[in-house]
Each structure stands twice: as structure tokens, then as C-alpha cells.
Design a protein around this motif. Structure first.
Motif, mmCIF file in Angstrom:
data_model
loop_
_atom_site.group_PDB
_atom_site.id
_atom_site.type_symbol
_atom_site.label_atom_id
_atom_site.label_comp_id
_atom_site.label_asym_id
_atom_site.label_seq_id
_atom_site.Cartn_x
_atom_site.Cartn_y
_atom_site.Cartn_z
ATOM 1 N N LYS A 91 0.811 -1.144 -0.043
ATOM 2 C CA LYS A 91 -0.147 0.012 -0.120
ATOM 3 C C LYS A 91 0.824 1.413 0.061
ATOM 4 O O LYS A 91 2.071 1.121 0.574
ATOM 5 C CB LYS A 91 -0.979 0.022 1.246
ATOM 6 N N PRO A 92 0.123 2.330 -0.382
ATOM 7 C CA PRO A 92 1.034 3.571 -0.405
ATOM 8 C C PRO A 92 1.573 4.034 1.166
ATOM 9 O O PRO A 92 0.838 3.651 2.036
ATOM 10 C CB PRO A 92 0.261 4.767 -1.071
ATOM 11 N N THR A 93 2.591 4.459 1.187
ATOM 12 C CA THR A 93 3.106 4.813 2.537
ATOM 13 C C THR A 93 2.146 5.698 3.417
ATOM 14 O O THR A 93 2.112 5.653 4.455
ATOM 15 C CB THR A 93 4.588 5.390 2.485
ATOM 16 N N ASP A 94 1.391 6.484 2.495
ATOM 17 C CA ASP A 94 0.464 7.524 3.270
ATOM 18 C C ASP A 94 -0.988 7.095 3.086
ATOM 19 O O ASP A 94 -1.823 7.595 3.009
ATOM 20 C CB ASP A 94 0.671 8.915 2.751
ATOM 21 N N PHE A 95 -0.896 5.584 3.257
ATOM 22 C CA PHE A 95 -2.193 5.105 3.183
ATOM 23 C C PHE A 95 -3.319 5.567 3.784
ATOM 24 O O PHE A 95 -3.019 5.637 5.007
ATOM 25 C CB PHE A 95 -2.138 3.474 3.071
ATOM 26 N N ASP A 96 -4.597 5.845 3.377
ATOM 27 C CA ASP A 96 -5.719 6.189 4.054
ATOM 28 C C ASP A 96 -6.919 5.454 3.705
ATOM 29 O O ASP A 96 -7.319 5.330 2.676
ATOM 30 C CB ASP A 96 -6.051 7.998 3.496
ATOM 31 N N ARG A 103 -10.149 5.642 -2.026
ATOM 32 C CA ARG A 103 -10.028 4.536 -3.106
ATOM 33 C C ARG A 103 -8.878 4.817 -3.840
ATOM 34 O O ARG A 103 -8.796 5.687 -4.366
ATOM 35 C CB ARG A 103 -11.354 4.627 -3.766
ATOM 36 N N TYR A 104 -7.989 3.600 -3.893
ATOM 37 C CA TYR A 104 -6.669 3.835 -4.781
ATOM 38 C C TYR A 104 -6.910 2.757 -5.908
ATOM 39 O O TYR A 104 -7.225 1.759 -5.876
ATOM 40 C CB TYR A 104 -5.605 3.207 -3.553
ATOM 41 N N PRO A 105 -6.214 3.370 -7.035
ATOM 42 C CA PRO A 105 -6.032 2.464 -8.296
ATOM 43 C C PRO A 105 -4.894 1.334 -7.900
ATOM 44 O O PRO A 105 -3.950 1.481 -6.875
ATOM 45 C CB PRO A 105 -5.285 3.504 -9.268
ATOM 46 N N VAL A 106 -5.175 0.251 -8.610
ATOM 47 C CA VAL A 106 -4.453 -0.907 -8.152
ATOM 48 C C VAL A 106 -3.557 -1.595 -9.430
ATOM 49 O O VAL A 106 -4.284 -1.428 -10.609
ATOM 50 C CB VAL A 106 -5.251 -2.048 -7.722
ATOM 51 N N GLN A 131 3.837 6.342 -5.876
ATOM 52 C CA GLN A 131 3.104 7.211 -6.624
ATOM 53 C C GLN A 131 1.739 7.108 -6.431
ATOM 54 O O GLN A 131 1.037 7.741 -7.270
ATOM 55 C CB GLN A 131 3.303 6.578 -8.252
ATOM 56 N N GLY A 132 1.295 6.213 -5.450
ATOM 57 C CA GLY A 132 -0.076 6.255 -5.129
ATOM 58 C C GLY A 132 -0.912 5.248 -5.624
ATOM 59 O O GLY A 132 -2.078 5.075 -5.512
ATOM 60 N N PHE A 133 -0.111 4.084 -5.827
ATOM 61 C CA PHE A 133 -1.071 2.968 -6.513
ATOM 62 C C PHE A 133 -0.790 1.737 -5.257
ATOM 63 O O PHE A 133 0.077 2.081 -4.645
ATOM 64 C CB PHE A 133 -0.314 2.208 -7.449
#
Length: 738
Positions: free
Chosen positions: A502-507, A511-514, A549-551
Motif C-alpha cells: 500500500k502507499p506509505t501514506d495510505f488512508d 479509494r486507490y488504483p491498483v 506514486q499512489g498505487f
């Protein structure tokens, strides 16, 4: 078709620039692509560990690559310098690339000026080195050599040059074969397809007393030729091709076509008499190995039928040429290459891995081919043979006994008692001393790079050789996340296992792209608790880069992959791609149910078989993937080689329907934005695959993008190439999934 080497070498001129860029990235707690491709995050790894016979010592290359030293298996302390490039008598060299030691531990073969041929083959200039006198002498003045080997008594050395065998003894060089010719006859080394798919590069052996040399001969004159087009290019530059391209043509048997005709031979090194070994083999069969035994009148020759569901071991007399069958291993569907590779020929026994009962287990035979016992049993796979103590009957091995994603080292005693010798979950491997009293344990897991420890054969830790603590600190600076594991059950009732980063700043409220990364090939595993897991090596550094990068980056091993027994692995037989793609689609559907996943922005990518499965998954029919990247993908199995393809698919004539399950046939069903990347000098998965698939997409009126890399093989590296490739992949997903 799998397995890539991730190490890249950069010019000294670039170092300052790279270090400045990586320092800036570290300060920001973020990765950049040059950090990954420069190898800065590569772990320390102790290479070249070779047990020295008759001792509790091992030889290894020194950290600076300038020496070969001996160390104690008990303490890890250095005992002696065996070779030093700066302290030789006779010849002098500036550097070396590798070495081999004779059985007595008195001589070394020093490899220099190595030039790769294919994946496992290379040419090099070799030197013979006497440890006691420090005298270094060139092995041959006739040109580069391939796969030299000492005779058992260390007095002779055999090697291959220009497809012919030579022997050096008492300072004199003698040519053993004379019929070797490029693209026609090969003596002592395998042809392309045997090297690639049976995993070896030497096809000769001395008999036990060194009086005879035995080898495999490949007649590839009837094998069809494939030509790769070469250009001037850069890094390296081929000035001769500046105006007109050139080509490299070699013999490559595609599914259903003629293979080399292989035979086994013996030469009396005293009289020069050459004799063919009378080993039964169908005209289209294989000989994947020839090995010596402790008996000078016995060589072991392996044979396999073209369907690869029967493996035979023959005892051949190098004097008379007569042979007899020792062991015949027949299993449903196919004999795994790993099982054949794991066969261990000892002085009085032969240890054979087999999945005949549904899981890979070990079976002990005597030298007459009589089965003595099944070593161990259970619902798990043995994954490597580490050693067998013939005096005590103890068998040392690696196995997935705890679960499919874990590897531990075990010993099973002669009375059937089994002990676990390693104590940390993750991935454990072992290199045992020649006397089997000690071993080097290499451990890692998803989040920890390699730790090398010395242990007794009872598992007691004696010393730590390397723990990669400096790298662990750098990884924290770069903001590496953790791999989280998960499992789910598909709509067909199949339980699949995976991991995600998961992104290090996961919230969790977002909703995140995969991005799904996978390989999916037969017997492979990407979901394994090891540092080597993930894409581009270095702890899956590229996965962590994409997460930054947010994935969300995820990986699931579908049906056909390894570690879960023969039925789970071989269920894809005769229909490669169908179930594998279905399972990746099911993975996307499952991930889409998670509250933090953007189900409308899921991508998939892979390399080689992973590229094939990417294309199959994007055209499976359910349209769950918005974007994908296929690197060096096979697109129709009729374009791929005989041994690999027919092992799982049989021939196109026998399995016409199975061969129709391919991306080209599904081109009109492609769903999502597609990027294809391929090296134009790929000797493994030919660019023909990408060319024909792109034509099918054009005629199906499907939009796509493709990148071709001049003069690059299956690994697509050299100069700035790997950095460019990774940037194309990451930018593609940035553009298409956000």
C-alpha cells in the motif's frame, strides 16, 4: 522463459550524477527509477561458496573480487588466501570473473574476459592455477573456451571450443572431436533449447578414473533457423552495422518441429578410440544429462521422451558402450524439470525427487536401480536437495512443509525421524560443508534482505556472516512499505493467496488504483515469503516505487503456480493461459470489493509468461482491467520452443484446440489500454510474437502502443535501457489509471 538477472553496470562517469539523484531521493524518503536500476539497493550476497572436499572449509571470492579465500564452516574465519590476482607466478591477470576448484583442493580454473552466449552459456579465457606454487598458466592458446572441467584426479582438463571437445594433459592440448560446426553439430555443450529448458551448460563428464571422456552430441542440422536482426545501436555500438543491419541466425526448434538428434559418446583418452554409448532413445527424444559415478565402468545417461512424462536413467559402460535401465520415472502429464535437476548421483545411491504421489518427495535408490525407501512424506513439496550422508543415511533438503509460501531446511534420518534445522519463517536455503557437519543458511522474508549464518547440521547458529543491516537502514530512508498478505476464494471455489503493498501514506477512507503484478507460469511462485519476491529484484523495489506514486501494488499466484502440489500446478496442462487468466480476473474482482480500492482503475502487467498472462487476462471477457503492460510476451505457443511448450501443451498437431487459447486469437476481445515492450534481439521470446500480435490488433481495430528496444535480449538491459523501460511502465499506469 523466466528468471532475469537484475544487476546493471554503469560507467564511472555517471556515478556522481546518480549519487546526487539518489541522495535527493533519500532526503525526500522516496525512490526514483535510477536508484532502482543503478543497483544501489542490491543486498550484500556472499557468492561463490564452494565446499572443499575432505574438509570443513569452503572457498569463496573475497569482497573486493581480487582474491579467492578459504574459510571455516564452523567459525566463518578466513583460513588462507588460495588465489590473489596480484601475487601469481608465470602469467599475470588484472581481474577475474569466476573460478572452479579440482576435487583435491589443489588447483583452480580462473575465468577471465567472459562473453555471454545465451542464458547459461559463455565463452571465456581460462587459466590453470596451482595453489601451492601460485603458478598461473593459460589453459589454451587456441582461443576462448567453454565449460572447462577437471578430471577426478585433477591431471586433465576438458573444454569445448567451436563446438568441439579438447583435453589438456601434461601441458599438451589434444582435440577429441573434429565434426563440430556452428548450426550443425555440437559436442559437449547443449544446443539452445536444451540449455534454456533443461537448465545446464555442460554436456560432458570424465569417468571416475579419468581415462575416458564421455559427452552428448547434438546434430541440429535439421532444426529450423531463426534470424534476429541487429543494428548499430548504442551501449554497445556496432559500427559495422551503421548503414545496413546485420543478423544473428541460430537453430531454434519451435513447437511441433524437428529437434536436434542427440547421442552419447565415449573416448578412450589413451588410445583415442571413440565409441557410441548404446542408450535406447526414440528419434525425437531427449538426453538432458550425462553424469559420472564412482565406478569407472559406469556413466549415468538421462533420457526423456518427447512428451516428457517418462524420465529414464541408464547405466552405460564407457568401455563397451552397452547400457541398461536403472530407473524409470513416469508421472501423469509431465516430469518437472526441477525434479530432473534435483537427481543426486552419489557413490552408492541415487536420490530422486518425484511428485508421483501428488507432492514432490524424495526416493532413495541403490546403484542397481532398486528402490530402498521413500525418504519423507506428507502434503507438501520438497523444493531442493541439500545433501545426503551415505554413511548415516541422513537426507538434508529444503521443503514447503509449513505452508506453500515458506521454505525451511530439514533433515530426515534413516529411521524416518524428521527435524527442522532452521528457525525463522520465510525463505531458508542451505549450502552444506563437504562433510555435512555444517551449513551456511541464507534467510530472508518479504521485508528483510538476506541474512547469512553458519550452523551445525543440527541447526545451532555458530556465527553471522552477513545481515545486510546497512541496507535495511537505507530501505527505511527510502520509505519502503511492507507487504501484507491476503487470501480469497474465487467464484469457482479456488483459494488463492497474494500480497499487496500500500502507499506509505495510505488512508483507508480513500479509494486507490491498483496494479497487479504477476508471472503465473507453470511451477513459478511470486507469492513466496522471500526478499526476491516482487518486480525488478531488490525486495521488489519497483513495487515500492509504484506504491509511492499512489498505487496499491498486488500479486496473486493463480492455478498452475508452484508450492501447492501437482494437482494445483498441473491443472493448466494442455490449455496454458485459460485458468491463469481467469484467476487474475477473479483477483481484480475480489480487490474491487475492498473499500479502499477503486474498482474502475485496476491495471495488470508482467514479463515473459507474465506478459502472456497480461494479454490473456485483458482479453478474458469480463473487462476488469483498464490498462496493462506486457513485456516480452509470448503471443502464440506455436512460436515458442519445443521443450518448454510441449511439456505443457504437447504439439500443435496433438492439441490444436489448446493452441487456439492465445492472445492473437483473442485480439478482438482486448479490453483496456495496452502497452507492449519487446527487445528486438530476444533469442528466447522472439519479437515475432509482438509483431504478429500487433498485426492482429490492427486488423481487429484495437488501439495500443508498443516500444521496441534495439539489440536487446529477453532481459532488456544495457546503458539507459532498463531505466527507460521502467519509466514507460510507470508513466503508462499514471496516465491510464489516474
Amino acid at each position: 522463459m523466466d528468471k532475469f538477472s537484475w544487476k546493471n553496470k554503469f560507467l564511472t562517469l555517471m556515478c556522481a550524477t546518480l549519487l546526487a539523484g539518489t541522495s535527493a531521493a533519500r532526503e525526500q524518503g522516496r525512490l526514483d527509477l535510477q536508484t532502482i536500476t543503478s543497483g544501489e539497493l542490491a543486498p550484500a550476497y556472499i557468492t561463490g561458496i564452494n565446499p572443499i572436499a575432505g574438509t570443513d572449509l569452503y572457498a569463496q571470492v573475497s569482497a573486493d573480487g581480487r582474491q579467492i579465500v578459504s574459510r571455516s564452516f564452523k567459525t566463518g574465519r578466513q583460513r588462507a588466501v588460495l588465489f590473489d590476482v596480484a601475487a601469481t607466478e608465470g602469467e599475470h591477470i588484472d581481474a577475474f570473473d569466476g573460478y572452479e576448484m579440482d576435487r583435491q583442493g589443489r588447483q583452480l580454473l580462473i575465468r577471465t574476459r567472459t562473453e555471454a552466449v545465451y542464458r547459461r552459456s559463455y565463452k571465456a579465457e581460462f587459466y590453470r592455477y596451482d595453489i601451492a606454487t601460485r603458478r598461473l598458466s593459460k589453459l589454451s592458446e587456441g582461443g576462448p573456451q567453454q565449460v572447462p572441467a577437471f578430471s577426478p584426479d585433477g591431471r586433465k582438463i576438458a573444454f569445448v571450443r567451436d563446438n568441439n571437445l579438447f583435453v589438456v594433459a601434461d601441458g599438451h592440448e589434444r582435440q577429441v572431436t573434429t565434426d563440430g560446426r556452428f548450426n550443425e553439430i555440437i559436442n559437449g555443450i547443449p544446443d539452445w533449447v536444451n540449455e534454456e529448458e533443461f537448465g545446464f551448460n555442460r554436456a560432458f563428464a570424465f569417468n571416475a578414473d579419468g581415462t575416458r571422456l564421455c559427452w552428448l552430441r547434438y546434430d541440429e542440422s535439421r532444426v529450423k533457423t531463426y534470424a534476429l536482426q541487429l543494428f548499430k545501436g548504442e551501449c554497445p555500438e556496432r559500427e559495422a552495422l551503421a548503414d545496413y543491419p546485420g543478423e544473428y541466425s541460430y537453430k531454434y526448434p519451435k513447437a511441433g518441429y524437428d529437434n536436434s538428434v542427440v547421442s552419447a559418446w565415449s573416448c578412450d583418452l589413451g588410445s583415442g578410440e571413440v565409441r557410441r554409448l548404446q542408450v535406447p532413445l526414440a528419434a525425437d527424444g531427449y538426453m538432458p544429462r550425462i553424469k559420472a559415478t564412482a565406478d569407472s565402468r559406469a556413466m549415468i545417461v538421462y533420457t526423456m521422451n518427447r512428451h516428457q512424462d517418462t524420465l529414464c536413467l541408464y547405466r552405460a559402460d564407457p568401455v563397451t558402450g552397452l547400457s541398461r535401465l536403472l530407473i524409470s520415472e513416469s508421472v501423469p502429464r509431465y516430469v518437472k524439470e526441477e525434479a530432473m535437476e534435483g537427481i543426486t548421483v552419489l557413490d552408492r545411491h541415487i536420490l530422486v525427487p518425484s511428485d508421483r504421489d501428488g507432492y514432490m518427495h524424495l526416493y532413495l535408490y541403490d546403484m542397481e536401480g532398486r528402490l530402498l525407501r521413500q525418504v519423507e512424506r506428507g502434503d507438501y513439496d520438497v523444493t531442493a536437495v541439500c545433501g545426503f550422508d551415505e554413511r548415516r543415511g541422513d537426507v538434508y533438503y529444503q521443503a514447503a512443509r509449513l505452508n506453500a509460501h515458506d521454505r525451511q531446511v530439514y533433515v530426515t534420518r534413516a529411521d524416518g525421524r524428521t527435524e527442522r534445522l532452521t528457525d525463522r519463517e520465510g525463505n531458508n536455503s542451505a549450502v552444506f560443508s563437504a562433510d555435512l557437519r555444517y551449513f551456511v543458511n541464507v534467510w530472508s522474508d518479504y521485508d528483510h534482505p538476506y541474512v547469512f549464518t553458519l550452523r551445525t547440521n543440527g541447526g545451532k547458529t555458530l556465527a553471522v556472516l552477513e545481515d545486510n543491516h546497512k541496507l535495511a537502514g537505507r530501505l527505511a530512508d527510502y520509505g519502503f512499505g511492507r507487504r501484507e498478505t491476503f487470501s480469497f476464494v474465487t467464484s469457482e471455489g479456488v483459494r488463492l493467496d497474494g500480497w499487496m503493498v500500500k502507499p506509505t501514506d495510505f488512508d483507508p477512507s480513500r479509494r486507490y488504483p491498483v496494479i497487479l503484478y504477476q508471472y503465473s507460469g507453470p511451477g513459478s511462485q511470486q507469492v513466496i515469503n522471500a526478499w526476491s519476491t516482487g518486480s525488478m529484484g531488490q525486495g521488489g523495489a519497483f513495487d515500492h516505487y509504484l506504491a509511492q506514486q499512489g498505487f496499491i501494488v498486488a500479486c496473486v499466484d493463480g492455478r498452475g503456480t508452484g508450492g501447492r502440489g501437482a494437482e494445483f500446478e498441473k491443472v493448466t496442462y494442455l490449455k496454458l493461459g485459460e485458468l491463469e487468466a481467469r484467476d487474475q480476473v477473479e483477483t481484480a474482482l475480489y480487490l474491487g470489493t475492498l473499500p479502499y480500492v477503486d474498482k474502475d482503475n485496476i491495471g495488470i502487467w508482467g514479463w515473459s509468461f507474465g506478459g502472456f498472462c497480461t494479454l490473456m487476462s485483458m482479453s478474458e471477457g469480463r473487462g476488469v482491467f483498464k490498462a496493462g503492460v506486457a513485456v516480452a510476451p509470448p503471443t502464440n505457443w506455436k512460436f515458442y520452443d519445443t521443450i518448454y511448450t510441449e511439456r505443457y501443451m504437447r504439439t500443435p498437431r496433438e492439441n490444436a484446440e489448446g493452441y487456439k487459447t492465445n492472445p492473437i486469437e483473442r485480439a478482438d476481445r482486448l479490453h483496456g489500454s495496452l502497452l507492449i515492450c519487446h527487445g528486438l534481439a530476444d533469442d528466447n521470446v522472439h519479437p515475432q510474437n509482438a509483431f504478429e500480435y500487433s498485426e492482429a490488433l490492427v486488423q481487429a481495430d484495437k488501439d495500443f502502443k508498443e516500444n521496441f528496444y534495439v539489440n536487446r535480449n529477453h532481459g532488456i538491459r544495457g546503458g539507459n535501457t532498463r531505466t527507460h523501460l521502467l519509466r514507460q511502465i510507470s508513466q503508462w499506469f499514471e496516465r491510464e489509471l489516474k
